[in-house]
Structure formats: structure tokens, C-alpha cells
Design a protein around this motif. Sequence first.
Motif, PDB file in Angstrom:
ATOM      1  N   LEU A   1      28.859  19.134  12.985  1.00  0.00           N
ATOM      2  CA  LEU A   1      28.384  19.782  11.677  1.00  0.00           C
ATOM      3  C   LEU A   1      29.340  20.810  11.334  1.00  0.00           C
ATOM      4  CD1 LEU A   1      26.069  20.110   9.766  1.00  0.00           C
ATOM      5  CD2 LEU A   1      24.878  21.663  11.224  1.00  0.00           C
ATOM      6  N   TYR A   2      29.931  21.792  12.081  1.00  0.00           N
ATOM      7  CA  TYR A   2      30.686  22.960  11.593  1.00  0.00           C
ATOM      8  C   TYR A   2      32.068  22.355  11.212  1.00  0.00           C
ATOM      9  CZ  TYR A   2      26.926  26.094  13.395  1.00  0.00           C
ATOM     10  OH  TYR A   2      25.969  26.660  13.723  1.00  0.00           O
ATOM     11  N   SER A   3      32.691  21.507  12.228  1.00  0.00           N
ATOM     12  CA  SER A   3      33.873  20.830  11.842  1.00  0.00           C
ATOM     13  C   SER A   3      33.786  20.162  10.282  1.00  0.00           C
ATOM     14  CB  SER A   3      34.114  19.862  12.915  1.00  0.00           C
ATOM     15  OG  SER A   3      34.340  20.406  14.096  1.00  0.00           O
ATOM     16  N   THR A   4      32.964  19.468   9.973  1.00  0.00           N
ATOM     17  CA  THR A   4      32.725  18.701   8.903  1.00  0.00           C
ATOM     18  C   THR A   4      32.490  19.672   7.676  1.00  0.00           C
ATOM     19  OG1 THR A   4      31.576  16.921  10.154  1.00  0.00           O
ATOM     20  CG2 THR A   4      31.470  16.999   7.430  1.00  0.00           C
ATOM     21  N   GLN A   5      31.708  20.808   7.806  1.00  0.00           N
ATOM     22  CA  GLN A   5      31.647  21.798   6.629  1.00  0.00           C
ATOM     23  C   GLN A   5      32.822  22.543   6.638  1.00  0.00           C
ATOM     24  OE1 GLN A   5      28.222  24.045   8.509  1.00  0.00           O
ATOM     25  NE2 GLN A   5      27.036  22.914   7.494  1.00  0.00           N
ATOM     26  N   ILE A   6      33.752  22.706   7.676  1.00  0.00           N
ATOM     27  CA  ILE A   6      34.829  23.488   7.369  1.00  0.00           C
ATOM     28  C   ILE A   6      36.034  22.768   6.944  1.00  0.00           C
ATOM     29  CG2 ILE A   6      36.854  24.530   8.733  1.00  0.00           C
ATOM     30  CD1 ILE A   6      34.719  25.388  10.984  1.00  0.00           C
ATOM     31  N   LEU A   7      36.067  21.309   7.167  1.00  0.00           N
ATOM     32  CA  LEU A   7      36.630  20.528   6.508  1.00  0.00           C
ATOM     33  C   LEU A   7      36.630  20.243   5.062  1.00  0.00           C
ATOM     34  CD1 LEU A   7      39.367  18.580   6.692  1.00  0.00           C
ATOM     35  CD2 LEU A   7      37.593  16.669   7.323  1.00  0.00           C
ATOM     36  N   GLU A   8      35.286  20.232   4.648  1.00  0.00           N
ATOM     37  CA  GLU A   8      35.048  20.141   3.290  1.00  0.00           C
ATOM     38  C   GLU A   8      35.273  21.454   2.446  1.00  0.00           C
ATOM     39  OE1 GLU A   8      34.092  17.568   1.762  1.00  0.00           O
ATOM     40  OE2 GLU A   8      33.750  16.071   3.288  1.00  0.00           O
ATOM     41  N   GLY A   9      35.058  22.512   3.383  1.00  0.00           N
ATOM     42  CA  GLY A   9      35.527  23.511   2.303  1.00  0.00           C
ATOM     43  C   GLY A   9      36.829  23.706   2.270  1.00  0.00           C
ATOM     44  N   LEU A  10      37.800  23.479   3.299  1.00  0.00           N
ATOM     45  CA  LEU A  10      39.126  23.661   3.005  1.00  0.00           C
ATOM     46  C   LEU A  10      39.648  22.869   1.931  1.00  0.00           C
ATOM     47  CD1 LEU A  10      40.696  23.508   6.717  1.00  0.00           C
ATOM     48  CD2 LEU A  10      40.428  25.350   5.123  1.00  0.00           C
ATOM     49  N   LEU A  11      39.105  21.595   1.999  1.00  0.00           N
ATOM     50  CA  LEU A  11      39.316  20.652   0.674  1.00  0.00           C
ATOM     51  C   LEU A  11      39.073  21.213  -0.654  1.00  0.00           C
ATOM     52  CD1 LEU A  11      38.461  17.395   2.507  1.00  0.00           C
ATOM     53  CD2 LEU A  11      40.699  17.859   1.934  1.00  0.00           C
ATOM     54  N   TYR A  12      38.141  21.810  -0.638  1.00  0.00           N
ATOM     55  CA  TYR A  12      37.385  22.411  -1.654  1.00  0.00           C
ATOM     56  C   TYR A  12      38.253  23.632  -2.270  1.00  0.00           C
ATOM     57  CZ  TYR A  12      34.471  25.158  -5.223  1.00  0.00           C
ATOM     58  OH  TYR A  12      33.992  25.894  -6.170  1.00  0.00           O
ATOM     59  N   LEU A  13      38.775  24.490  -1.060  1.00  0.00           N
ATOM     60  CA  LEU A  13      39.711  25.671  -1.803  1.00  0.00           C
ATOM     61  C   LEU A  13      40.847  24.866  -2.201  1.00  0.00           C
ATOM     62  CD1 LEU A  13      38.918  28.037   1.008  1.00  0.00           C
ATOM     63  CD2 LEU A  13      38.102  28.267  -1.218  1.00  0.00           C
ATOM     64  N   LYS A  14      41.542  23.975  -1.408  1.00  0.00           N
ATOM     65  CA  LYS A  14      42.716  23.240  -2.095  1.00  0.00           C
ATOM     66  C   LYS A  14      42.616  22.767  -3.419  1.00  0.00           C
ATOM     67  CE  LYS A  14      45.030  21.246   1.058  1.00  0.00           C
ATOM     68  NZ  LYS A  14      46.175  22.190   1.292  1.00  0.00           N
ATOM     69  N   GLU A  15      41.557  22.045  -3.813  1.00  0.00           N
ATOM     70  CA  GLU A  15      41.306  21.507  -5.000  1.00  0.00           C
ATOM     71  C   GLU A  15      41.407  22.551  -6.172  1.00  0.00           C
ATOM     72  OE1 GLU A  15      37.724  19.354  -4.924  1.00  0.00           O
ATOM     73  OE2 GLU A  15      38.579  17.745  -3.813  1.00  0.00           O
ATOM     74  N   LYS A  16      40.697  23.638  -5.741  1.00  0.00           N
ATOM     75  CA  LYS A  16      40.925  24.985  -6.667  1.00  0.00           C
ATOM     76  C   LYS A  16      42.206  25.691  -6.632  1.00  0.00           C
ATOM     77  CE  LYS A  16      36.658  23.721  -7.867  1.00  0.00           C
ATOM     78  NZ  LYS A  16      36.481  23.288  -8.944  1.00  0.00           N
ATOM     79  N   GLY A  17      43.086  25.344  -6.127  1.00  0.00           N
ATOM     80  CA  GLY A  17      44.368  25.967  -6.038  1.00  0.00           C
ATOM     81  C   GLY A  17      44.682  27.041  -5.115  1.00  0.00           C
ATOM     82  N   ILE A  18      43.572  27.394  -4.271  1.00  0.00           N
ATOM     83  CA  ILE A  18      43.844  28.300  -3.130  1.00  0.00           C
ATOM     84  C   ILE A  18      44.984  27.876  -1.911  1.00  0.00           C
ATOM     85  CG2 ILE A  18      42.808  29.558  -1.093  1.00  0.00           C
ATOM     86  CD1 ILE A  18      41.745  30.423  -4.004  1.00  0.00           C
TER      87      ILE A  18
END
Length: 222
Positions: free
Chosen positions: A17-34
Motif C-alpha cells: 500500500l505505502y509503496s504504491t502511494q509513494i510511487l504515485e506521489g513521485l509521479l505526481y510531483l514529476k508531472e508538476k515539474g518538481i
Amino acid sequence: GKYSYRSSGLSLERVRLYSTQILEGLLYLKEKGIPPLVDLHTGNIVITRNGQCAQIGSYEYSFLQERSRIALFVKRSVYNMQPNNTDEMSKSDISEVICFGRIIFEMVSGYELDTSTLTPKHWHDCRDDSVRQLLTIIFDGTKPVLTLRDIQQLPYFKTGPPLKELTNFQPILVEYSQDIKSILDHTKQQKKTLLTKPTSTQTTTMSVSSKRSSGSLKRSSA
């Protein structure tokens, strides 16, 4: 100390669960230019909502270019990895992937990964074949590094739990003021200056002239 603390690790369900959430969070930040989070570790992962949600914190360090105690281990791991030329991955992108793999290991094992590679003891402590297979792919130095998007398509995450948090997520729009932008630019410039500043010292040597008869000495700087 806190870094030597050991536990039995999280349940395998929580790890997924946490691995999936962290991965999705990283992808989201990447999409936002972080910029890639090259200093991502369990110390800046926050568990909220009664243990149901893992959130990424301290990503401001990517702007300030501060580094934690794991930076050297990550750097060594990146050195042994093959870049993915197809996707033009930078060293920072590879570092982020390595950091993500390290977090998964620490969640399942219950202790800090204080080496740049996984030893037989580490593999044994993974406890689960699906986690071992995932980490084998992430840390495989014989093949090009997978991007976070590639990792998302692996069976471990394709069969993961649905993330209700993403369904109802409403991002808060944040706009940095000019003062904050100036501070960040100034901090980056200071870091670059410290890294590129020469440390050579000027020494003076005495050499005897080829014309011994004159007995003259020349001073030269090396």
C-alpha cells in the motif's frame, strides 16, 4: 541511536500500500515539474489518516540541494547502474529510483539499508518473493534502469490496492513569491560555488639557473 533501531518490518499489505502511494506521489510531483527527489528516504515519509496514507515530505530539499546521510550510498549505487538512454534519464532520475527501492527494502525489513548494494542477508530479510522480485528489477545493474513510469507497470503495482486518496484528491495551487524564488536561486548558486571553488594553494619553489656562474635564483609559482 535512531538509525540502528530494528523492527520486524511492516506487514506485507502495508508495504504494498505505502509503496504504491509513494510511487504515485513521485509521479505526481514529476508531472508538476518538481525536480527528482534524490534525497528521498523513510525519514521524510509521513504516515497519516490512522496509518492509511503515506505522504512525501521535505521535497523542498530538492530545491535547497541539501543531502542526508544516505547520499553517499545512493551515489555509489547510481555509479553501478546502467542509464536508460531511451528515456534520457539523468543521474538525478536514477537516484530517485534507487531511493524508492531503498524505502521499499526498509519497510519490509524493518531496518535502515546502510550499504550501497543488497547483501545475501538483505535479500533474506525481504521476507516475500514478490518484494524480492521487485527489488531485483530496481537494483539490477546489468540492465538499463527503469523509469518510475516503467516501475508502475510492474506486476507488483498492477495488482496493488486501489488508491481512494487519489480519487478525491484536490491539489492546492501554490505560487512561490519572487522573494522565495530569489532565495532558492541564491542558495543554489552558493552550493555551486562551494562545489566548484578551487582548493589549490600557491607554492613557491626555488630553482637554480642553468648559468651557475651568475649564481642567480629564479622564483617560480607552481
